[in-house]
Design a protein around this motif. Structure first.
Motif, PDB file in Angstrom:
ATOM      1  N   HIS A  32       0.683  -1.262  -0.064  1.00  0.00           N
ATOM      2  CA  HIS A  32      -0.017   0.026  -0.018  1.00  0.00           C
ATOM      3  C   HIS A  32       0.834   1.241  -0.046  1.00  0.00           C
ATOM      4  N   CYS A  36       1.028   3.725  -2.920  1.00  0.00           N
ATOM      5  CA  CYS A  36       0.861   5.333  -2.870  1.00  0.00           C
ATOM      6  C   CYS A  36       1.931   6.137  -3.424  1.00  0.00           C
ATOM      7  N   TYR A  66      -5.782   3.239  -8.336  1.00  0.00           N
ATOM      8  CA  TYR A  66      -4.947   2.518  -7.247  1.00  0.00           C
ATOM      9  C   TYR A  66      -4.845   0.997  -7.249  1.00  0.00           C
ATOM     10  N   VAL A  70      -1.289  -0.785  -7.489  1.00  0.00           N
ATOM     11  CA  VAL A  70      -1.102  -2.141  -6.792  1.00  0.00           C
ATOM     12  C   VAL A  70      -0.302  -3.176  -7.877  1.00  0.00           C
TER      13      VAL A  70
END
Length: 235
Positions: A32, A36, A66, A70
């Motif tokens: 995560h 970011c 997002y 990932v």
């Protein structure tokens, strides 16, 4: 620190499950954070995906972005590298190099841990193997006949396993009351391995454990004769 203490304490229940959960937590958190960082570069320089049409107030668009982040981080960390997402700016390329170096370090660590797990044997097994090799050397040195050696090789591993001779020195260092309690739990584990005792209550199991006496019989010896009245159970 708490995780390290937990790893050193074998009395904790469900140790493996909790360690697995801790590993997954840090894995998800790390992915995560790296995602970011990738998103920050994308939004700042629009270097990987076309962001001009992205509405930052639209949660669905950000969620798709997002998910793509990932996906990119995982392809780099796993060293798969499909090449469908390619950084176009110096900052993006430097960030990708950072992910690649991090991936190499993590893979080396995980590979070492996996090899250690696959090749590791518990200490009692190693001691049991060492004592068996010593027995073999002892019998060979004194030219013990083969039929006697064969009988020794058959019964000795069972003696080691059943009586836990390899742990006698450890138990001897414990106070008498604690040593007796440990021996009780050892007998209880042996008892509950027998199918007919698995459904016994705790009180009944303890009564049987307190009546257990350890004996060793050589191979071929008679335990019961047909027609005798049974006064004991052997398993």
């Amino acid at each position: 620190i708490n995780t390290f203490k937990f790893r050193q304490d074998p009395t904790k229940p469900h140790k493996k499950s909790l360690l697995t959960a801790v590993f997954l937590f840090w894995l998800i958190l790390s992915v995560h954070i790296l995602t970011c960082g990738w998103l920050a570069l994308c939004i700042h320089s629009e270097q990987v995906v076309e962001l001009s049409s992205v509405d930052y107030d639209d949660g669905s668009n950000l969620f798709r972005l997002y998910c793509r982040g990932v996906y990119y981080v995982m392809t780099v960390l796993s060293t798969v590298g499909f090449g469908d997402i390619v950084p176009q700016t110096a900052s993006g390329q430097l960030y990708t190099i950072f992910l690649q170096v991090l991936s190499m370090l993590c893979n080396v660590f995980l590979l070492g841990a996996a090899v250690q797990i696959l090749t590791r044997q518990d200490e009692l097994s190693l001691i049991r193997q060492s004592k068996t090799r010593r027995l073999s050397s002892f019998l060979d040195f004194y030219d013990v006949p083969y039929h006697v050696q064969k009988q020794a090789y058959i019964i000795y591993p069972h003696i080691l396993k059943a009586s836990l001779l390899e742990g006698a020195d450890v138990l001897a260092e414990l106070p008498r009351f604690l040593r007796d309690e440990v021996n009780t739990h050892i007998k209880l584990k042996l008892l509950t391995a027998v199918p007919i005792f698995t459904e016994l209550s705790k009180e009944a199991s303890m009564n049987v454990v307190n009546a257990m006496v350890q004996e060793f019989r050589p191979q071929g010896s008679v335990v019961f004769q047909a027609g005798e009245q049974g006064q004991a159970m052997y398993f």
